[in-house]
Design a protein around this motif. Structure first.
Motif, mmCIF file in Angstrom:
data_model
loop_
_atom_site.group_PDB
_atom_site.id
_atom_site.type_symbol
_atom_site.label_atom_id
_atom_site.label_comp_id
_atom_site.label_asym_id
_atom_site.label_seq_id
_atom_site.Cartn_x
_atom_site.Cartn_y
_atom_site.Cartn_z
ATOM 1 N N TYR A 97 0.954 6.491 -9.800
ATOM 2 C CA TYR A 97 -0.208 6.471 -10.417
ATOM 3 C C TYR A 97 -0.967 4.572 -10.135
ATOM 4 O O TYR A 97 -2.065 4.393 -11.079
ATOM 5 N N THR A 98 -0.181 4.442 -10.484
ATOM 6 C CA THR A 98 -0.732 2.755 -10.473
ATOM 7 C C THR A 98 -1.964 2.715 -9.068
ATOM 8 O O THR A 98 -2.826 1.720 -8.804
ATOM 9 N N ASP A 99 -1.672 3.198 -7.954
ATOM 10 C CA ASP A 99 -3.063 2.897 -6.661
ATOM 11 C C ASP A 99 -4.075 3.436 -7.325
ATOM 12 O O ASP A 99 -4.727 2.847 -7.416
ATOM 13 N N SER A 105 -8.524 -2.269 -4.776
ATOM 14 C CA SER A 105 -7.235 -3.465 -4.270
ATOM 15 C C SER A 105 -5.752 -2.870 -4.543
ATOM 16 O O SER A 105 -5.560 -3.194 -5.435
ATOM 17 N N SER A 106 -5.683 -1.140 -4.637
ATOM 18 C CA SER A 106 -4.081 -1.025 -4.960
ATOM 19 C C SER A 106 -2.835 -1.114 -4.521
ATOM 20 O O SER A 106 -1.832 -1.973 -5.711
ATOM 21 N N LEU A 107 -3.317 -2.246 -3.644
ATOM 22 C CA LEU A 107 -1.307 -3.349 -3.229
ATOM 23 C C LEU A 107 -1.416 -3.645 -4.525
ATOM 24 O O LEU A 107 0.052 -4.340 -4.660
ATOM 25 N N ILE A 108 -2.366 -4.560 -5.247
ATOM 26 C CA ILE A 108 -2.212 -5.856 -6.122
ATOM 27 C C ILE A 108 -0.845 -4.376 -7.513
ATOM 28 O O ILE A 108 -0.154 -5.270 -8.335
ATOM 29 N N ASN A 109 -1.771 -3.761 -7.632
ATOM 30 C CA ASN A 109 -0.955 -2.822 -8.694
ATOM 31 C C ASN A 109 -0.038 -2.143 -8.306
ATOM 32 O O ASN A 109 1.136 -2.918 -9.367
ATOM 33 N N ALA A 137 -0.324 -8.931 -1.570
ATOM 34 C CA ALA A 137 -1.641 -9.090 -3.187
ATOM 35 C C ALA A 137 -2.815 -9.607 -2.191
ATOM 36 O O ALA A 137 -4.241 -9.681 -2.485
ATOM 37 N N GLU A 138 -2.981 -10.414 -1.353
ATOM 38 C CA GLU A 138 -3.853 -11.730 -0.984
ATOM 39 C C GLU A 138 -4.790 -10.506 -0.662
ATOM 40 O O GLU A 138 -6.344 -11.213 -0.244
ATOM 41 N N LEU A 139 -4.758 -9.658 0.617
ATOM 42 C CA LEU A 139 -4.709 -8.821 1.192
ATOM 43 C C LEU A 139 -5.616 -8.194 0.588
ATOM 44 O O LEU A 139 -6.723 -8.109 1.499
ATOM 45 N N THR A 186 -1.569 3.494 -1.414
ATOM 46 C CA THR A 186 -0.959 2.489 -0.691
ATOM 47 C C THR A 186 0.259 3.098 -1.352
ATOM 48 O O THR A 186 1.658 3.958 -0.331
ATOM 49 N N SER A 187 0.447 3.310 -3.045
ATOM 50 C CA SER A 187 2.104 3.489 -3.519
ATOM 51 C C SER A 187 3.309 2.498 -2.847
ATOM 52 O O SER A 187 4.510 2.660 -2.042
ATOM 53 N N TYR A 188 2.896 1.319 -2.157
ATOM 54 C CA TYR A 188 3.748 0.612 -0.901
ATOM 55 C C TYR A 188 5.429 0.565 -1.269
ATOM 56 O O TYR A 188 5.783 0.055 -1.219
ATOM 57 N N THR A 189 5.087 -0.547 -2.901
ATOM 58 C CA THR A 189 6.318 -1.565 -3.224
ATOM 59 C C THR A 189 7.547 -0.095 -4.477
ATOM 60 O O THR A 189 6.095 1.617 -4.837
ATOM 61 N N ARG A 190 8.303 -0.597 -3.537
ATOM 62 C CA ARG A 190 9.296 0.558 -5.060
ATOM 63 C C ARG A 190 9.776 -1.076 -6.162
ATOM 64 O O ARG A 190 9.740 -1.713 -5.741
#
Lengths: 425, 186
Positions: A97-99, A105-109, A137-139, A186-190
């Motif tokens: 959901y944070t995406d 800039s979904s990665l920052i979220n 985050a910077e990307l 992205t949903s990249y981080t866990r």
């Protein structure tokens, strides 16, 4: 809005400089009694689906000729009840959901959310994961600013300028696709790590992309910044000064354009930002041009951070050793009974987060993105508050455009970069 | 391991950086508002990341004004509410930030269901929409607010979605869009 907003705005003699007679002439025109439009006002509804509104929100303005006398805004068309979902989904399930908060800039979220939950649990993430998170985050910050300056130029008629940035943005999406397999959501981080490690040589590709993007940004700079039409449309337009910014809780590039020198990457360093050398661009006037130019300079700084990160990233683990959050490896899951049970429990019931409350903020592309999570133990949050910067920025739009032209509304809206996903949550 | 654990790469231990400033602020505030402070939660000993001060509702605006003007915590980072399902039912939460040191504090006050909160708009105009959102989501009324309407939901919506007793699913369909309100433009 109360009346004292006016005073700041009308100190800038915008209307008089453009239209009216200088005060010393003291000209009063006689009224034409046959003119039925004299003293009349028009109410214009802009949005929710209008090409110049960035997303589904709506602005109602009362016009005197072309001047906006009063306006009010309405939004909520993309309200998806994320805060309610945060109380009804496990911490792991909430990542997706944070995406959809700031989808530019979904990665920052993702990164900020993971940090917020890790803070509540006291989980330390290994170094490589942090460097990758910083690069992500910077990307994202660069591509968010690229789209912001591009779109605000499109709104004012400079279409080709936008394509320069968009081309580079596509390449950045390919880089993002390489680490997480998705381009937009992205949903990249866990919690406690990352979904997958960055592929070998990824940092070199990022470095190359930075080099290209630096040239593109210089080119964009030459193309637009000194353009006479652009300057006329942006200089001293929709001014929001420092004091107003503080009253309306502005953060990020919009506040720095008015001289509010806050950048959480420098002032409250998380991750490894304290080991990185970068500057925070600050402008003084707080008009559309400054908001544009602060973003241009920030992109250069972000590219600088990216290359520094690419130099310092080293191979290593990407998962925290903490057993509570670590998702079991696939070979353990497929080959052992305990692994399978662990996997099942992890995804079906989620992990427990100890009771406590924390407000974790990070400098997102638009400003301070904060997660205020209240946990009472258990796998779902008791309260998941998301502080989206756009919510506070959009609030300032009405005083910002008051007394300006209806055409400048578009310039103002583009320059504060309101993202509907973050505004409505 | 919980929020008390200091993580170096995740803001680290705030108490090292702001400990003395916080200590001074908390003693000064508890001297000024002796009887009105219900509880002070401190990072390190309680499960909070920044000092959390729970004050009684009648003095909340004076308290905020004092923190803002006298002690420099003048930036309203966030304003929200939490449904505690207890008695009194809600917490209204203010997150303030010091503009020079960037230290943060959290100020909370308890509000019962149906009780009115004083508005913080005289202190920060940005509180306007935050209060509207709290009203929309929790049904807490703010006294003295100039324009307390729903903000995210439709004006015709019934119920307050972020209350704990509100169901997760429940659609309310409106066939016509919300009309423009000319009153708001006069």
């Amino acid at each position: 809005m109360s009346d004292n907003d006016k005073s700041n705005f009308h100190d800038v003699p915008l209307d008089i400089a453009r239209w009216g007679f200088p005060a010393q002439y003291d000209i009063t025109l006689k009224k034409d009694s046959d003119d039925i439009f004299d003293d009349s006002r028009v109410i214009v509804n802009i949005g929710p689906t209008h090409p110049a509104m960035h997303g589904a929100f709506r602005c109602m303005a009362k016009l005197n000729g072309e001047i906006i006398e009063k306006s009010y805004s309405e939004f909520g068309y993309t309200h998806r009840a994320k805060e309610k979902l945060g109380e009804n989904r496990t911490y792991h399930q909430f990542i997706v959901y944070t995406d959809r908060l700031n989808y530019c800039s979904s990665l920052i979220n993702n990164v900020t959310y993971a940090m917020a939950v890790e803070r509540l649990m006291g989980v330390e993430v290994p170094e490589r994961a942090i460097w990758i998170r910083m690069m992500c985050a910077e990307l994202s910050r660069v591509i968010d600013h690229l789209i912001c300056v591009g779109i605000s130029a499109v709104d004012l008629g400079a279409f080709s300028y936008f394509l320069y940035g968009f081309h580079q943005r596509e390449k950045a999406y390919t880089l993002i696709e390489k680490v997480c397999g998705a381009r937009l959501t992205t949903s990249y981080t866990r919690i406690g790590g990352l979904m997958a490690d960055a592929p070998e040589g990824w940092e070199n590709e990022v470095r190359e992309w930075c080099k290209e993007t630096r040239e593109v940004i210089d080119e964009m700079d030459k193309l637009l910044t000194d353009n006479r039409i652009w300057l006329k449309r942006t200089k001293n337009v929709s001014v929001f000064n420092k004091e107003q910014c503080l009253r309306y809780s502005y953060t990020g590039p919009n506040a720095r354009a008015a001289g509010v020198d806050i950048d959480l990457r420098r002032d409250q360093p998380s991750m490894f930002y304290d080991k990185i050398d970068f500057d925070v661009p600050v402008a003084q006037n707080g008009d559309v041009f400054d908001r544009y130019y602060v973003r241009m300079e920030e992109m250069k700084q972000s590219l600088n951070i990216l290359t520094q990160c690419a130099d310092r990233i080293k191979p290593g683990p990407i998962w925290s050793e903490d057993k509570r959050v670590r998702i079991p490896d696939k070979d353990v899951v497929y080959n052992t009974m305990e692994g399978l049970i662990h996997h099942f429990k992890f995804f079906m019931t989620g992990f427990n987060v100890p009771a406590g409350e924390a407000y974790t903020a990070f400098e997102a592309a638009n400003g301070e993105l904060g997660f205020y999570i209240v946990s009472k133990g258990g796998p779902a949050a008791h309260r998941m508050r998301i502080r989206g910067p756009s919510f506070w920025h959009y609030q300032g739009l009405d005083p910002m455009i008051k007394g300006g032209y209806i055409a400048d509304l578009v310039a103002a809206l583009g320059s504060i970069n309101v993202i509907a996903g973050e505004l409505d949550r | 391991m919980d929020v008390r654990t200091s993580i170096k790469t995740n803001w680290g231990n705030f108490s090292d950086k702001y400990g003395t400033a916080w200590e001074q602020l908390l003693t000064a505030l508890s001297n000024d508002f002796t009887s009105s402070i219900e509880q002070i939660l401190k990072p390190g000993t309680d499960a909070v990341d920044i000092p959390t001060i729970i004050v009684k509702k009648p003095i909340i605006i004076d308290f905020l004004r004092s923190t803002k003007d006298r002690y420099g915590y003048s930036f309203l980072s966030d304003m929200t509410a939490v449904d505690e399902e207890g008695d009194p039912r809600f917490f209204v939460v203010y997150h303030l930030m010091h503009l020079e040191t960037k230290a943060r504090v959290r100020i909370k006050t308890r509000v019962a269901d149906g009780e009115k909160m004083p508005t913080a708009i005289p202190l920060w105009e940005g509180a306007n929409w935050a209060e509207r959102e709290i009203y929309d989501m929790f049904g807490i009324h703010f006294e003295g607010h100039p324009d307390l309407r729903r903000i995210l939901m439709d004006q015709r919506w019934e119920g307050h979605p972020l209350r704990k007793d509100y169901p997760l699913r429940g659609y309310q369909i409106f066939l016509s869009p919300e009309p423009i309100d000319p009153e708001l433009l006069s």
